[in-house]
Design a protein around this motif. Structure first.
Motif, PDB file in Angstrom:
ATOM      1  N   ALA A   1      60.024  13.930  97.824  1.00  0.00           N
ATOM      2  CA  ALA A   1      58.977  14.917  97.525  1.00  0.00           C
ATOM      3  C   ALA A   1      59.577  16.274  97.180  1.00  0.00           C
ATOM      4  CB  ALA A   1      58.036  15.042  98.717  1.00  0.00           C
ATOM      5  N   ARG A   2      60.675  16.651  97.838  1.00  0.00           N
ATOM      6  CA  ARG A   2      61.245  17.969  97.585  1.00  0.00           C
ATOM      7  C   ARG A   2      61.938  18.054  96.233  1.00  0.00           C
ATOM      8  NH1 ARG A   2      65.844  17.543 102.291  1.00  0.00           N
ATOM      9  NH2 ARG A   2      67.046  15.810 101.415  1.00  0.00           N
ATOM     10  N   ASP A   3      62.175  16.900  95.575  1.00  0.00           N
ATOM     11  CA  ASP A   3      62.806  16.898  94.256  1.00  0.00           C
ATOM     12  C   ASP A   3      61.784  16.914  93.131  1.00  0.00           C
ATOM     13  OD1 ASP A   3      65.337  16.788  95.378  1.00  0.00           O
ATOM     14  OD2 ASP A   3      65.323  14.603  95.492  1.00  0.00           O
ATOM     15  N   LEU A   4      60.492  16.938  93.451  1.00  0.00           N
ATOM     16  CA  LEU A   4      59.460  16.953  92.430  1.00  0.00           C
ATOM     17  C   LEU A   4      59.226  18.334  91.840  1.00  0.00           C
ATOM     18  CD1 LEU A   4      56.755  14.647  94.058  1.00  0.00           C
ATOM     19  CD2 LEU A   4      58.239  14.099  92.133  1.00  0.00           C
ATOM     20  N   GLY A   5      59.837  19.360  92.436  1.00  0.00           N
ATOM     21  CA  GLY A   5      59.602  20.732  91.992  1.00  0.00           C
ATOM     22  C   GLY A   5      59.857  20.970  90.512  1.00  0.00           C
ATOM     23  N   PRO A   6      61.010  20.568  89.962  1.00  0.00           N
ATOM     24  CA  PRO A   6      61.278  20.862  88.551  1.00  0.00           C
ATOM     25  C   PRO A   6      60.246  20.295  87.597  1.00  0.00           C
ATOM     26  CG  PRO A   6      63.293  20.205  89.671  1.00  0.00           C
ATOM     27  CD  PRO A   6      62.179  19.978  90.630  1.00  0.00           C
ATOM     28  N   ILE A   7      59.843  19.045  87.809  1.00  0.00           N
ATOM     29  CA  ILE A   7      58.891  18.452  86.866  1.00  0.00           C
ATOM     30  C   ILE A   7      57.504  19.068  87.046  1.00  0.00           C
ATOM     31  CG2 ILE A   7      58.150  16.500  88.314  1.00  0.00           C
ATOM     32  CD1 ILE A   7      58.255  14.788  85.781  1.00  0.00           C
ATOM     33  N   LEU A   8      57.157  19.484  88.258  1.00  0.00           N
ATOM     34  CA  LEU A   8      55.875  20.156  88.461  1.00  0.00           C
ATOM     35  C   LEU A   8      55.867  21.517  87.771  1.00  0.00           C
ATOM     36  CD1 LEU A   8      55.123  19.293  92.199  1.00  0.00           C
ATOM     37  CD2 LEU A   8      54.039  18.329  90.154  1.00  0.00           C
ATOM     38  N   ILE A   9      56.993  22.227  87.839  1.00  0.00           N
ATOM     39  CA  ILE A   9      57.076  23.527  87.170  1.00  0.00           C
ATOM     40  C   ILE A   9      56.960  23.350  85.656  1.00  0.00           C
ATOM     41  CG2 ILE A   9      58.618  25.462  86.698  1.00  0.00           C
ATOM     42  CD1 ILE A   9      59.676  25.154  89.555  1.00  0.00           C
ATOM     43  N   ALA A  10      57.656  22.327  85.109  1.00  0.00           N
ATOM     44  CA  ALA A  10      57.565  22.081  83.668  1.00  0.00           C
ATOM     45  C   ALA A  10      56.140  21.709  83.270  1.00  0.00           C
ATOM     46  CB  ALA A  10      58.539  20.971  83.272  1.00  0.00           C
ATOM     47  N   TRP A  11      55.451  20.943  84.121  1.00  0.00           N
ATOM     48  CA  TRP A  11      54.074  20.542  83.832  1.00  0.00           C
ATOM     49  C   TRP A  11      53.141  21.748  83.842  1.00  0.00           C
ATOM     50  CZ3 TRP A  11      49.821  19.846  87.515  1.00  0.00           C
ATOM     51  CH2 TRP A  11      48.715  19.214  86.954  1.00  0.00           C
ATOM     52  N   ILE A  12      53.290  22.599  84.840  1.00  0.00           N
ATOM     53  CA  ILE A  12      52.439  23.790  84.927  1.00  0.00           C
ATOM     54  C   ILE A  12      52.707  24.723  83.747  1.00  0.00           C
ATOM     55  CG2 ILE A  12      51.962  25.844  86.293  1.00  0.00           C
ATOM     56  CD1 ILE A  12      52.534  24.165  88.799  1.00  0.00           C
ATOM     57  N   ALA A  13      53.992  24.869  83.385  1.00  0.00           N
ATOM     58  CA  ALA A  13      54.326  25.734  82.250  1.00  0.00           C
ATOM     59  C   ALA A  13      53.715  25.212  80.958  1.00  0.00           C
ATOM     60  CB  ALA A  13      55.848  25.845  82.107  1.00  0.00           C
ATOM     61  N   SER A  14      53.750  23.892  80.753  1.00  0.00           N
ATOM     62  CA  SER A  14      53.159  23.327  79.533  1.00  0.00           C
ATOM     63  C   SER A  14      51.647  23.523  79.516  1.00  0.00           C
ATOM     64  CB  SER A  14      53.507  21.837  79.420  1.00  0.00           C
ATOM     65  OG  SER A  14      52.911  21.090  80.464  1.00  0.00           O
ATOM     66  N   LEU A  15      50.996  23.426  80.681  1.00  0.00           N
ATOM     67  CA  LEU A  15      49.562  23.674  80.741  1.00  0.00           C
ATOM     68  C   LEU A  15      49.231  25.135  80.453  1.00  0.00           C
ATOM     69  CD1 LEU A  15      48.270  21.557  83.774  1.00  0.00           C
ATOM     70  CD2 LEU A  15      47.992  21.115  81.333  1.00  0.00           C
ATOM     71  N   LEU A  16      50.087  26.045  80.926  1.00  0.00           N
ATOM     72  CA  LEU A  16      49.867  27.462  80.637  1.00  0.00           C
ATOM     73  C   LEU A  16      49.970  27.740  79.144  1.00  0.00           C
ATOM     74  CD1 LEU A  16      51.763  29.208  83.589  1.00  0.00           C
ATOM     75  CD2 LEU A  16      49.291  29.011  83.247  1.00  0.00           C
ATOM     76  N   VAL A  17      50.928  27.093  78.472  1.00  0.00           N
ATOM     77  CA  VAL A  17      51.029  27.242  77.020  1.00  0.00           C
ATOM     78  C   VAL A  17      49.755  26.741  76.350  1.00  0.00           C
ATOM     79  CG1 VAL A  17      52.266  26.439  74.969  1.00  0.00           C
ATOM     80  CG2 VAL A  17      53.536  27.141  76.994  1.00  0.00           C
ATOM     81  N   LEU A  18      49.239  25.624  76.849  1.00  0.00           N
ATOM     82  CA  LEU A  18      48.014  25.050  76.280  1.00  0.00           C
ATOM     83  C   LEU A  18      46.819  25.972  76.503  1.00  0.00           C
ATOM     84  CD1 LEU A  18      46.434  22.685  75.020  1.00  0.00           C
ATOM     85  CD2 LEU A  18      46.311  21.666  77.295  1.00  0.00           C
TER      86      LEU A  18
END
Length: 464
Positions: free
Chosen positions: A218-235
């Motif tokens: 669970a603690r290694d999910l941070g990078p992909i969650l950050i990339a997902w949130i960043a892509s949603l912000l761009v959208l």
């Protein structure tokens, strides 16, 4: 070298640079472009263009200048990437010239695209001359990340960003406009490569198995969650569905290459599907794109835009072999020179011609992935893979959008579409791939022989 009583000679295999092969392919690529240029002239008004020699000299000078720089600075670089890029760029110039003739003499699209092509190749030359070793980029991983985010957010700056047809992805300074997301694509790819090289061991650790799938901790999910949130912000903030899909898909692909774990692909697809569903529920422009995708011939869709329908009808008119260059009507589709340049080629070159162009893209991506396999450092492998995949994903998104495989996104077709931002970015990608391929194909310098140690004073030597 003496082995027992035999004396053997150890020779190191030195691969050929293949620069002469590259030059021959460049001449062939320029010849194909000139034949297409002549075909446009004959198809439109039945005459050979009077400026044929000028265009031939300009395109040949652009191609040969970069070829000479490769002989000077990267003699072992891949011999196929440059001819493929020149051919794609030249075909884009031909189609933009064809659409320019249809719009009238005051359009000037073709001359501007030639200027941007020359500037883009000059930028590629600068990358090859200044970047002597791609591994130096790893030192500035987080600085490059900050620069990439800055470029990505520039369109949101008041009085600088411009909104074009609902998407705020441009910046304007006086009469000039630029799409900073194209530069951000390269910078974030470099950051992803540097970050994943440092953290791939931790990301590859197995947490627990769920339904036979090894999930990460669970603690290694941070990078992909950050990339997902960043892509949603761009959208959300820039209303740019294409860039959002490109950035997130690029990160997930590089994450899988770095860790070789299918669970990251499953997590990425799940997050992407959830994000798409959330965006569809919340934003009108996403609902509009989905409506155009599902039923572009409906009355509601046609009342808002018939661009996709015109593109589909143009491709249908082209059939298998096309109408011929200069003999179709691609100019009837809106933005036929940029977002919909693929249907323009499909109408006049047919399905066969479109497949030939897709094969060129496939070869370019294949040479990039071959470079990734051949390079000897982890950072170079990930960087070459990411840059190659960015071209592949962008082509898929564009072609998939205009053929109704996926919703339209508004991305440009690499090397073909009109626009200086896209040309500058894609030629920079080719230059970085050429630099990495030179490092991958260059023979390793032989190790220096170690001189035998001399016995110390007073020390006896023993002869067997």
């Amino acid at each position: 070298m003496r082995i027992g009583g035999l004396v053997t000679t150890v020779s190191q295999f030195v691969p050929r640079t293949r620069r002469n092969v590259e030059l021959a392919l460049l001449v062939l690529a320029v010849a194909i472009v000139l034949l297409a240029y002549v075909a446009v002239g004959l198809g439109v008004d039945g005459t050979v263009p009077l400026d044929l020699a000028t265009h031939a000299g300009t395109l040949l000078a652009i191609a040969v200048s970069l070829h000479l720089v490769l002989r000077w600075r990267a003699s072992y670089a891949d011999p196929l990437m440059l001819p493929i890029a020149v051919l794609l760029n030249g075909l884009g110039l031909v189609m933009i010239h064809r659409l320019d003739l249809a719009k009238g003499p005051d359009s000037g699209m073709a001359s501007r695209q030639v200027m941007w092509s020359a500037l883009a190749v000059a930028g590629a030359i600068a990358v090859l001359v200044l970047l002597r070793d791609h591994r130096r980029l790893r030192r500035y991983t987080y600085t490059i990340m900050a620069a990439g985010l800055l470029f990505l957010l520039l369109p949101l700056v008041p009085f600088l960003g411009r909104s074009v047809y609902g998407a705020r992805i441009w910046i304007g300074i006086g009469p000039f406009s630029f799409q900073p997301g194209e530069v951000a694509k390269i910078l974030l790819t470099i950051f992803f490569a540097g970050y994943l090289v440092q953290t791939r061991d931790a990301l590859a650790l197995v947490g627990r198995k769920v339904l036979g799938l090894s999930l990460p901790r669970a603690r290694d999910l941070g990078p992909i969650l950050i990339a997902w949130i960043a892509s949603l912000l761009v959208l959300v903030l820039e209303r740019d569905l294409g860039s959002s899909l490109l950035f997130f898909g690029l990160f997930v692909a590089m994450l899988y290459v770095a860790t070789e774990r299918l669970s990251w692909i499953a997590i990425g697809l799940t997050l992407f599907a959830g994000g798409c569903w959330l965006a569809y529920l919340l934003f009108d422009h996403v609902q509009q794109r989905v409506m155009f995708w599902l039923d572009p011939w409906s009355q509601e869709a046609l009342a808002q835009s018939d661009q996709l329908v015109r593109g589909l009808m143009g491709m249908g008119a082209g059939g298998l072999l096309g109408t011929g260059l200069g003999r179709g009507h691609p100019y009837l589709t809106y933005f036929a020179e940029s977002d919909f340049i693929v249907p323009s080629f499909a109408e006049e070159l047919g399905l066969v011609g479109l497949f030939a162009i897709l094969v060129l893209y496939g070869l370019l991506v294949e040479r990039g992935l071959r470079t990734a396999l051949g390079t000897r450092d982890g950072f170079g492998k990930l960087l070459a893979t990411g840059l190659s995949f960015s071209i592949a994903l962008q082509v898929f998104v564009v072609v998939g959008g205009v053929t109704r495989v996926i919703p339209l996104t508004g991305l440009t077709t690499p090397f073909l579409s009109q626009g200086g931002s896209s040309l500058l970015a894609n030629w920079a990608i080719v230059a970085i791939l050429l630099r990495i391929s030179d490092h991958a194909r260059r023979p390793v310098p032989p190790a220096r022989p170690v001189a035998p140690a001399t016995p110390a004073a007073g020390q006896q030597t023993v002869t067997p």
